[in-house]
Design an enzyme around this catalytic site. Structure first.
Site, PDB file in Angstrom:
ATOM      1  N   ASP A   1      36.099  36.233  41.977  1.00 13.68           N
ATOM      2  CA  ASP A   1      36.845  36.250  43.247  1.00 13.68           C
ATOM      3  C   ASP A   1      38.229  36.879  43.122  1.00 13.68           C
ATOM      4  OD1 ASP A   1      34.640  34.901  44.259  1.00 13.68           O
ATOM      5  OD2 ASP A   1      35.518  32.943  43.816  1.00 13.68           O
TER       6      ASP A   1
ATOM      7  N   LYS B   1      37.259  42.009  43.658  1.00 12.30           N
ATOM      8  CA  LYS B   1      36.530  43.181  43.126  1.00 12.30           C
ATOM      9  C   LYS B   1      35.844  43.970  44.238  1.00 12.30           C
ATOM     10  CE  LYS B   1      33.954  40.314  40.885  1.00 12.30           C
ATOM     11  NZ  LYS B   1      34.644  39.048  41.180  1.00 12.30           N
ATOM     12  N   GLY B   2      35.242  43.216  45.191  1.00 10.18           N
ATOM     13  CA  GLY B   2      34.458  43.864  46.242  1.00 10.18           C
ATOM     14  C   GLY B   2      35.292  44.872  47.017  1.00 10.18           C
TER      15      GLY B   2
ATOM     16  N   GLY C   1      29.816  36.837  45.650  1.00  5.40           N
ATOM     17  CA  GLY C   1      30.185  37.003  47.055  1.00  5.40           C
ATOM     18  C   GLY C   1      31.363  37.958  47.086  1.00  5.40           C
ATOM     19  N   HIS C   2      31.124  39.181  47.489  1.00 10.07           N
ATOM     20  CA  HIS C   2      32.151  40.228  47.435  1.00 10.07           C
ATOM     21  C   HIS C   2      32.521  40.635  48.858  1.00 10.07           C
ATOM     22  CE1 HIS C   2      30.372  41.311  43.231  1.00 10.07           C
ATOM     23  NE2 HIS C   2      31.033  40.177  43.234  1.00 10.07           N
TER      24      HIS C   2
ATOM     25  N   ARG D   1      11.064  34.337  27.871  1.00  7.59           N
ATOM     26  CA  ARG D   1       9.924  35.260  28.024  1.00  7.59           C
ATOM     27  C   ARG D   1       8.912  34.771  29.057  1.00  7.59           C
ATOM     28  NH1 ARG D   1      10.183  35.296  22.298  1.00  7.59           N
ATOM     29  NH2 ARG D   1      10.941  33.208  22.739  1.00  7.59           N
TER      30      ARG D   1
ATOM     31  N   GLN E   1      30.994  38.219  39.199  1.00 10.11           N
ATOM     32  CA  GLN E   1      31.662  37.087  38.551  1.00 10.11           C
ATOM     33  C   GLN E   1      32.940  37.574  37.853  1.00 10.11           C
ATOM     34  OE1 GLN E   1      27.832  37.076  38.054  1.00 10.11           O
ATOM     35  NE2 GLN E   1      28.203  36.207  40.060  1.00 10.11           N
TER      36      GLN E   1
ATOM     37  N   THR F   1      29.571  30.050  48.781  1.00 10.00           N
ATOM     38  CA  THR F   1      29.269  28.636  49.039  1.00 10.00           C
ATOM     39  C   THR F   1      30.263  27.977  49.997  1.00 10.00           C
ATOM     40  OG1 THR F   1      30.596  27.990  47.140  1.00 10.00           O
ATOM     41  CG2 THR F   1      28.241  28.347  46.750  1.00 10.00           C
TER      42      THR F   1
ATOM     43  N   ASP G   1      50.627  40.044  48.138  1.00 14.16           N
ATOM     44  CA  ASP G   1      51.192  39.521  49.396  1.00 14.16           C
ATOM     45  C   ASP G   1      51.153  37.996  49.450  1.00 14.16           C
ATOM     46  OD1 ASP G   1      48.314  40.188  49.475  1.00 14.16           O
ATOM     47  OD2 ASP G   1      48.356  39.183  51.426  1.00 14.16           O
TER      48      ASP G   1
ATOM     49  N   VAL H   1      47.983  44.556  48.763  1.00 11.72           N
ATOM     50  CA  VAL H   1      48.917  43.698  49.510  1.00 11.72           C
ATOM     51  C   VAL H   1      48.284  43.132  50.781  1.00 11.72           C
ATOM     52  CG1 VAL H   1      51.051  44.692  48.593  1.00 11.72           C
ATOM     53  CG2 VAL H   1      49.926  45.793  50.542  1.00 11.72           C
TER      54      VAL H   1
HETATM   55  P1  GDP Z   1      35.320  39.204  44.752  1.00 10.73           P
HETATM   56  O1  GDP Z   1      34.248  38.199  44.502  1.00 10.73           O
HETATM   57  O2  GDP Z   1      36.102  39.514  43.511  1.00 10.73           O
HETATM   58  O3  GDP Z   1      34.848  40.444  45.439  1.00 10.73           O
HETATM   59  O4  GDP Z   1      36.367  38.491  45.717  1.00 10.73           O
HETATM   60  P2  GDP Z   1      36.017  37.636  47.052  1.00 10.73           P
HETATM   61  O5  GDP Z   1      35.608  38.571  48.127  1.00 10.73           O
HETATM   62  O6  GDP Z   1      35.125  36.513  46.723  1.00 10.73           O
HETATM   63  O7  GDP Z   1      37.438  36.994  47.333  1.00 10.73           O
HETATM   64  C1  GDP Z   1      38.570  37.787  47.537  1.00 10.73           C
HETATM   65  C2  GDP Z   1      39.177  37.401  48.883  1.00 10.73           C
HETATM   66  O8  GDP Z   1      40.491  37.895  48.961  1.00 10.73           O
HETATM   67  C3  GDP Z   1      38.454  38.012  50.072  1.00 10.73           C
HETATM   68  O9  GDP Z   1      38.554  37.134  51.144  1.00 10.73           O
HETATM   69  C4  GDP Z   1      39.226  39.292  50.336  1.00 10.73           C
HETATM   70  O10 GDP Z   1      39.126  39.719  51.683  1.00 10.73           O
HETATM   71  C5  GDP Z   1      40.624  38.835  50.029  1.00 10.73           C
HETATM   72  N1  GDP Z   1      41.532  39.877  49.507  1.00 10.73           N
HETATM   73  C6  GDP Z   1      41.263  40.897  48.669  1.00 10.73           C
HETATM   74  N2  GDP Z   1      42.377  41.569  48.351  1.00 10.73           N
HETATM   75  C7  GDP Z   1      43.392  40.958  49.016  1.00 10.73           C
HETATM   76  C8  GDP Z   1      44.808  41.171  49.092  1.00 10.73           C
HETATM   77  O11 GDP Z   1      45.385  42.063  48.463  1.00 10.73           O
HETATM   78  N3  GDP Z   1      45.524  40.312  49.875  1.00 10.73           N
HETATM   79  C9  GDP Z   1      44.939  39.304  50.575  1.00 10.73           C
HETATM   80  N4  GDP Z   1      45.712  38.512  51.320  1.00 10.73           N
HETATM   81  N5  GDP Z   1      43.610  39.085  50.541  1.00 10.73           N
HETATM   82  C10 GDP Z   1      42.856  39.892  49.773  1.00 10.73           C
HETATM   83  P1  IMO Z   2      32.016  36.707  42.379  1.00  9.94           P
HETATM   84  O1  IMO Z   2      31.168  37.887  41.964  1.00  9.94           O
HETATM   85  C1  IMO Z   2      33.452  32.728  41.401  1.00  9.94           C
HETATM   86  C2  IMO Z   2      30.716  30.149  39.166  1.00  9.94           C
HETATM   87  C3  IMO Z   2      30.132  28.947  39.872  1.00  9.94           C
HETATM   88  C4  IMO Z   2      29.975  27.999  38.701  1.00  9.94           C
HETATM   89  C5  IMO Z   2      29.569  28.922  37.564  1.00  9.94           C
HETATM   90  C6  IMO Z   2      28.068  28.987  37.319  1.00  9.94           C
HETATM   91  O2  IMO Z   2      32.088  36.502  43.841  1.00  9.94           O
HETATM   92  O3  IMO Z   2      33.344  36.752  41.717  1.00  9.94           O
HETATM   93  P2  IMO Z   2      26.063  30.109  38.649  1.00  9.94           P
HETATM   94  O4  IMO Z   2      25.576  29.873  40.045  1.00  9.94           O
HETATM   95  O5  IMO Z   2      26.460  31.503  38.377  1.00  9.94           O
HETATM   96  O6  IMO Z   2      25.135  29.566  37.602  1.00  9.94           O
HETATM   97  O7  IMO Z   2      27.390  29.190  38.541  1.00  9.94           O
HETATM   98  O8  IMO Z   2      30.036  30.210  37.914  1.00  9.94           O
HETATM   99  N1  IMO Z   2      30.491  31.446  39.847  1.00  9.94           N
HETATM  100  C7  IMO Z   2      31.443  32.122  40.488  1.00  9.94           C
HETATM  101  N2  IMO Z   2      32.734  31.808  40.732  1.00  9.94           N
HETATM  102  N3  IMO Z   2      32.960  33.925  41.804  1.00  9.94           N
HETATM  103  C8  IMO Z   2      31.668  34.254  41.548  1.00  9.94           C
HETATM  104  O9  IMO Z   2      31.176  35.471  41.833  1.00  9.94           O
HETATM  105  C9  IMO Z   2      30.843  33.325  40.896  1.00  9.94           C
HETATM  106  N4  IMO Z   2      29.547  33.326  40.509  1.00  9.94           N
HETATM  107  C10 IMO Z   2      29.344  32.173  39.863  1.00  9.94           C
HETATM  108  O10 IMO Z   2      31.014  28.452  40.847  1.00  9.94           O
HETATM  109  O11 IMO Z   2      31.223  27.441  38.377  1.00  9.94           O
HETATM  110 MG    MG Z   3      33.599  36.371  45.251  1.00  5.99          MG
END
Ligand code: GDP
Ligand code: IMO
Ligand code: MG
Length: 427
Positions: A20, A23-24, A47-48, A147, A227, A304, A336, A417
């Site tokens: 989180d 990356k997305g 979840g990206h 396997r 992840q 989730t 930000d 930002v």
């Molecule tokens: P990922 O799993 O690494 O792709 O990240 P997630 O999408 O799960 O979580 C990142 C969250 O931060 C999302 O809600 C994005 O919209 C938000 N986000 C990403 N970059 C920025 C930023 O520079 N500033 C703010 N305020 N939110 C951001």
């Molecule tokens: P993105 O790609 C944050 C965490 C789960 C749990 C552990 C194992 O959005 O960054 P799993 O279901 O993979 O066996 O769970 O890893 N986890 C993540 N935490 N971002 C993710 O993906 C995650 N994918 C799994 O919360 O602690």
């Molecule tokens: Mg995520």
């Protein structure tokens, strides 16, 4: 041809903390300069989030770069695929007016209905909960390693497919029977798979032939890690990890691309840290600061919906993951979110039972006893979302970025930002 094969056409984006990191949205931004975007690990536990104006797209299985016309997506062999989820995501994108061009490696494995069932039982029994996403990821990778997995190629061989599933369901049902839980029906699983196969069979490719063709024709390739580095099966906070390899090694094994094709490894760090689920988080702030970061950063799971645990940037972990992943450059997100804090702390080392340590321990019990040693930096005021050049940032914000760059000792090439495409500053 020989010449082109040796060109370094592949860049990798990796989340450098506990997932989180944003990356997305970074992949979405970078993808405009690439022809192929591929996932190499994980499954729909990811979840990206990508925000474009008033629309929000959340990618679980599809690569996040697919919102650019002409960019081709591939789901690599290292991914575990829930076909129902994949079809849903593809259809959603089509409904939103996109024509995603996607391929799936025939060597990827399937997540099947018994995987989340097994995961629920495992989590229920565990005394120390991992807090998994319940997407069947651990059991699917477990079956692959035992396997007993179902490889995508089997979708084209119905008899062999049925054989593997019937055997595995027999085994799972033995467990369910003992636990007095409803039994699974192999025939239902197989007939549903046949329906799903009809929708995806044209997407299945020999991904090694796909890569050979891509490299020889000079295509630019971006690999998207799911992840984060600290959830890596080997280098994360085991056993509080996911079941795949989330870093550069995973990108090679999860695609079959050769080492010599790799150019840049782009590490994405958030300006603070978050974690969802169980496991150590030495710099966690279970206080007003943690709540401030969670609310201002909207730190709630994209898969989730769970609240994410938040804390200060951890410099020890940052240096560790930069080393293991061979990061060549850094993109920093969510600068930000830190606006408005009086001071900002960063862990620069730990204290473990009275000793200063600068490397994270492998023992999880030691990890849980770590006390961060903090450097304290001045905070800043003001909304950064409209800043578009580094020099526009408040002095203290620039100093914070400079400080992190010195701490990790890898160039920070850009800072975000805000969540929108253009809320991004190249340095
Ligand atoms: P990922 O799993 O690494 O792709 O990240 P997630 O999408 O799960 O979580 C990142 C969250 O931060 C999302 O809600 C994005 O919209 C938000 N986000 C990403 N970059 C920025 C930023 O520079 N500033 C703010 N305020 N939110 C951001
Ligand atoms: P993105 O790609 C944050 C965490 C789960 C749990 C552990 C194992 O959005 O960054 P799993 O279901 O993979 O066996 O769970 O890893 N986890 C993540 N935490 N971002 C993710 O993906 C995650 N994918 C799994 O919360 O602690
Ligand atoms: Mg995520």
């Amino acid at each position: 041809m020989e010449e082109k094969e040796h060109q370094k056409m592949v860049d990798i984006v990796i989340g450098m903390q506990f997932g989180d990191e944003g990356k997305g949205r970074i992949i979405d931004l970078l993808a405009a300069d690439y022809e192929i975007v591929a996932r190499f690990n994980g499954g729909s536990n990811a979840g990206h989030t990508v925000k474009i104006k008033d629309k929000t797209y959340i990618f679980h299985l599809l690569p996040s770069g697919l919102l650019h016309e002409g960019v081709v997506g591939l789901i690599g062999n290292g991914v575990v695929i829930d076909l129902g989820q994949l079809i849903k995501e593809l259809n959603n994108l089509k409904k939103m007016g996109f024509q995603p061009q996607l391929y799936i490696s025939e060597r990827a494995h399937l997540v099947l209905p018994y995987h989340p069932v097994l995961e629920d039982i495992e989590e229920e029994i565990r005394t120390k909960k991992i807090g998994t996403t319940r997407r069947g990821i651990g059991p699917a990778y477990g079956d692959k390693a035992r396997r007993d997995g179902v490889v995508i190629a089997l979708l084209k061989k119905p008899d062999e497919l049925a054989d593997v599933i019937i055997n595995r369901v027999k085994e799972v049902n033995l467990l369910l029977q003992v636990l007095n839980k409803p039994l699974l029906n192999a025939d239902d699983i197989i007939s549903n798979l046949i329906l799903e196969t009809a929708e995806v069979k044209d997407l299945i490719v020999d991904s090694i032939a796909f890569w050979q063709e891509a490299l020889t024709s000079g295509k630019k390739i971006l690999l998207e890690g799911a992840q984060g580095a600290l959830l890596d099966l080997d280098f994360g906070t085991y056993p509080f990890v996911t079941s795949s390899h989330t870093m550069t090694g995973g990108a090679l094994v999860g695609t079959g691309l050769p080492l010599k094709s790799i150019n840049r490894v782009i590490g994405v760090y958030k300006t603070y840290i978050s974690r969802v689920g169980g496991g150590p988080l030495p710099t966690e702030q279970v206080n007003e600061t943690g709540e401030y970061l969670r609310q201002k950063g909207k730190e709630f799971g994209a898969t989730t919906g769970r609240p994410r645990r938040c804390g200060w940037f951890d410099g020890v972990l940052a240096r560790y993951t930069a080393f293991v992943s061979g990061t060549t450059e850094i993109i920093l997100t969510k600068l930000d979110v830190l606006s408005g804090l009086k001071e900002i702390k960063v862990a620069s080392s730990y204290n473990l039972d009275g000793k200063v340590i600068e490397h994270p321990p492998a023992s999880i019990t030691e990890f849980l006893r770590l006390l961060p040693v903090y450097d304290t930096l001045p905070g800043w005021e003001g909304n950064l979302v409209s800043c578009r050049s580094f020099k526009d940032l408040p002095f203290e914000a620039k100093e914070y970025v400079n400080y992190l760059e010195n701490l990790i000792n890898i160039p920070i090439k850009a800072v975000s930002v805000g969540p929108e495409r253009d809320q991004f500053i190249k340095r």
